[in-house]
Motif scaffolding. Structure first.
Motif, PDB file in Angstrom:
ATOM      1  N   GLU A  79      -7.370  -0.282   1.726  1.00  0.00           N
ATOM      2  CA  GLU A  79      -7.247   1.070   1.590  1.00  0.00           C
ATOM      3  C   GLU A  79      -6.362   1.456   3.001  1.00  0.00           C
ATOM      4  N   THR A  80      -7.078   0.879   4.071  1.00  0.00           N
ATOM      5  CA  THR A  80      -6.239   1.643   5.514  1.00  0.00           C
ATOM      6  C   THR A  80      -4.816   1.037   5.404  1.00  0.00           C
ATOM      7  N   LEU A  81      -4.733  -0.175   5.022  1.00  0.00           N
ATOM      8  CA  LEU A  81      -3.415  -0.791   5.190  1.00  0.00           C
ATOM      9  C   LEU A  81      -2.229   0.345   4.220  1.00  0.00           C
ATOM     10  N   GLY A  82      -2.976   0.606   3.088  1.00  0.00           N
ATOM     11  CA  GLY A  82      -2.057   1.522   2.116  1.00  0.00           C
ATOM     12  C   GLY A  82      -1.818   2.576   2.988  1.00  0.00           C
ATOM     13  N   GLU A  83      -2.912   3.427   3.549  1.00  0.00           N
ATOM     14  CA  GLU A  83      -2.635   4.666   4.206  1.00  0.00           C
ATOM     15  C   GLU A  83      -1.707   4.443   5.214  1.00  0.00           C
ATOM     16  N   GLY A  85       1.241   2.631   5.038  1.00  0.00           N
ATOM     17  CA  GLY A  85       2.392   2.447   4.644  1.00  0.00           C
ATOM     18  C   GLY A  85       2.649   0.941   4.099  1.00  0.00           C
ATOM     19  N   GLY A  86       1.315   0.188   4.278  1.00  0.00           N
ATOM     20  CA  GLY A  86       1.596  -1.441   3.826  1.00  0.00           C
ATOM     21  C   GLY A  86       1.487  -1.732   2.466  1.00  0.00           C
ATOM     22  N   PRO A  87       1.978  -2.856   2.063  1.00  0.00           N
ATOM     23  CA  PRO A  87       1.717  -3.179   0.403  1.00  0.00           C
ATOM     24  C   PRO A  87       0.656  -3.487  -0.068  1.00  0.00           C
ATOM     25  N   TRP A  89       0.198  -4.117  -3.342  1.00  0.00           N
ATOM     26  CA  TRP A  89       0.260  -4.673  -4.837  1.00  0.00           C
ATOM     27  C   TRP A  89      -0.595  -5.793  -5.080  1.00  0.00           C
ATOM     28  N   PHE A  90      -0.822  -6.672  -3.977  1.00  0.00           N
ATOM     29  CA  PHE A  90      -1.561  -8.039  -4.298  1.00  0.00           C
ATOM     30  C   PHE A  90      -3.101  -7.488  -3.444  1.00  0.00           C
ATOM     31  N   ARG A  91      -4.129  -7.261  -4.175  1.00  0.00           N
ATOM     32  CA  ARG A  91      -5.473  -6.831  -4.158  1.00  0.00           C
ATOM     33  C   ARG A  91      -5.992  -7.867  -3.302  1.00  0.00           C
ATOM     34  N   LEU A  92      -6.448  -7.416  -1.952  1.00  0.00           N
ATOM     35  CA  LEU A  92      -7.254  -8.411  -1.120  1.00  0.00           C
ATOM     36  C   LEU A  92      -8.358  -7.405  -0.602  1.00  0.00           C
ATOM     37  N   GLY A  93      -9.685  -7.974  -1.061  1.00  0.00           N
ATOM     38  CA  GLY A  93     -10.627  -7.109  -0.988  1.00  0.00           C
ATOM     39  C   GLY A  93     -11.154  -7.548   0.358  1.00  0.00           C
ATOM     40  N   HIS A 158       3.008  -8.804  -8.813  1.00  0.00           N
ATOM     41  CA  HIS A 158       3.986  -7.518  -8.282  1.00  0.00           C
ATOM     42  C   HIS A 158       4.803  -7.149  -9.870  1.00  0.00           C
ATOM     43  N   ARG A 159       5.406  -8.052 -10.512  1.00  0.00           N
ATOM     44  CA  ARG A 159       6.152  -7.837 -11.678  1.00  0.00           C
ATOM     45  C   ARG A 159       5.120  -7.889 -12.963  1.00  0.00           C
ATOM     46  N   GLN A 160       4.005  -8.258 -12.923  1.00  0.00           N
ATOM     47  CA  GLN A 160       2.975  -8.363 -13.898  1.00  0.00           C
ATOM     48  C   GLN A 160       3.512  -9.175 -15.022  1.00  0.00           C
ATOM     49  N   CYS A 161       4.304 -10.195 -14.888  1.00  0.00           N
ATOM     50  CA  CYS A 161       4.704 -11.314 -15.716  1.00  0.00           C
ATOM     51  C   CYS A 161       5.666 -10.686 -16.878  1.00  0.00           C
ATOM     52  N   HIS A 162       6.061  -9.286 -16.501  1.00  0.00           N
ATOM     53  CA  HIS A 162       7.331  -8.860 -17.316  1.00  0.00           C
ATOM     54  C   HIS A 162       8.640  -9.620 -17.532  1.00  0.00           C
ATOM     55  N   PRO A 163       9.235  -9.988 -16.382  1.00  0.00           N
ATOM     56  CA  PRO A 163      10.470 -10.585 -16.382  1.00  0.00           C
ATOM     57  C   PRO A 163      10.421 -11.591 -17.455  1.00  0.00           C
ATOM     58  N   HIS A 164      11.528 -12.300 -18.343  1.00  0.00           N
ATOM     59  CA  HIS A 164      11.680 -13.205 -18.933  1.00  0.00           C
ATOM     60  C   HIS A 164      12.162 -14.491 -18.260  1.00  0.00           C
TER      61      HIS A 164
END
Ligand code: FO1
Length: 316
Positions: A79-83, A85-87, A89-93, A158-164
């Protein structure tokens, strides 16, 4: 009777069967060889998702709803990282971050991934042998139609497996070596189990490490794979989507055919019983059962059925 079993496992699905095997076998009987193609550097940390998923699962620490990361997590650091400006998308508890900090510290000290994993398993009370496929870095790259080559986590999370996808590359695999203990475990195995992980990006990297496929071929012990695809769908993750994008009908048969002559036996779901003959015609012995693991009891039951099947194949 003592039965040396080696399980090849990747992410969530593989970890479930590995857990079942650990519940049924004694610690000395089981070695789990884990995919490290998903490993990547992120936020200056070395992250090894499949090793962590297997170890957390066997230690009873896993977040059972996501399958990855830890149960009972908090997210203050992210949460602090996000505040700031850090990335995120890869959720690290917070607890998971403690692991990545310590693994990164030890790697920087020159410890090998296999040594670090052994130490972590000791701390967590995981008694069977858990080995990375290699101590060398072999990152998986995913070739995509419109977005070029993506690192595995970029594609998967990050791309949630969307790209072919059009293909995969295991960077540096030709120069890699099996981690200490992997070949010895394969050579003394009475049974090798390929867990229901993604054949392309979870099992593929393991089989691509020079010496591993050869060790399977050199040992008369049966090799039994469990299908990660049920009724044309992957239980979890992009396996079926990848088959389809590569022009292959996603099915239990396609998985059996993918592994081909490597297999002695193939375990697949009652839903796919109609594929028994085509699978048998590949020269692979079929076992049809309920392969969906919804509970710890399911994991234990499926593991037991696989071991009995392996026994029959060895005696055959
Ligand atoms: N998978 C996700 O879909 N989203 C995430 O935010 C995520 C975070 C994460 C953190 C630690 C870890 O060990 C695994 C994590 N995973 C996440 C799963 C991971 O990407 C996959 O488990 C493997 O790479 C493929 O099985």
């Amino acid at each position: 009777m003592a039965m040396n079993v080696v399980a090849l496992a990747g992410g969530v699905g593989g970890a479930k069967l590995a857990h079942g095997l650990a519940l049924v076998l004694t610690p000395e009987e089981l070695t789990i060889v884990v995919n490290t193609g998903d490993d990547f550097q992120h936020l200056g940390l070395y992250i090894s998702p499949d090793l962590d998923t297997v170890c957390y699962t066997l230690a009873g620490l896993a977040n059972t709803s996501t399958g990855w990361g830890r149960a009972g997590e908090t997210w203050q650091a992210l949460e602090t990282l996000g505040e700031l400006g850090g990335p995120t998308w890869f959720r690290l508890g917070d607890r998971d971050l403690g692991l990545h900090l310590e693994r990164t510290r030890r790697l920087k000290q020159g410890q090998r991934l296999s040594q670090i994993t052994r130490h972590f398993c000791k701390v967590w009370g995981v008694q069977c042998q858990v080995l990375p496929m290699s101590d060398d870095s072999v990152p998986t790259w995913v070739y995509t139609v419109n977005e070029g080559e993506l690192t595995f986590q970029e594609y998967f999370v990050h791309r949630q497996c969307h790209p072919h996808v059009t293909g995969f590359r295991f960077e540096g695999v030709e120069r890699s070596h099996p981690a200490p203990g992997v070949l010895a475990a394969l050579q003394r195995a009475d049974l090798v189990v390929i867990c229901p992980s993604n054949p392309w990006v979870s099992i593929g990297p393991i089989l691509a490490v020079p010496g591993i496929r050869q060790a399977l071929g050199g040992n008369p012990a049966p090799v039994v794979a469990v299908s990660p695809i049920i009724g044309g769908q992957a239980v979890k993750g992009p396996a079926a989507k990848m088959y389809a994008e590569l022009g292959i009908q996603p099915s239990a048969f396609s998985v059996a055919n993918h592994y081909g002559s490597l297999l002695t036996g193939f375990v697949f779901d009652v839903l796919d019983a109609v594929q028994e003959n085509p699978i048998t015609e590949l020269g692979i012995r079929p076992l049809i059962t309920d392969t969906l693991m919804k509970s710890t009891q399911d994991r234990r039951r499926l593991a037991r059925e696989v071991l009995i099947f392996g026994d029959e194949l060895r005696g055959a």
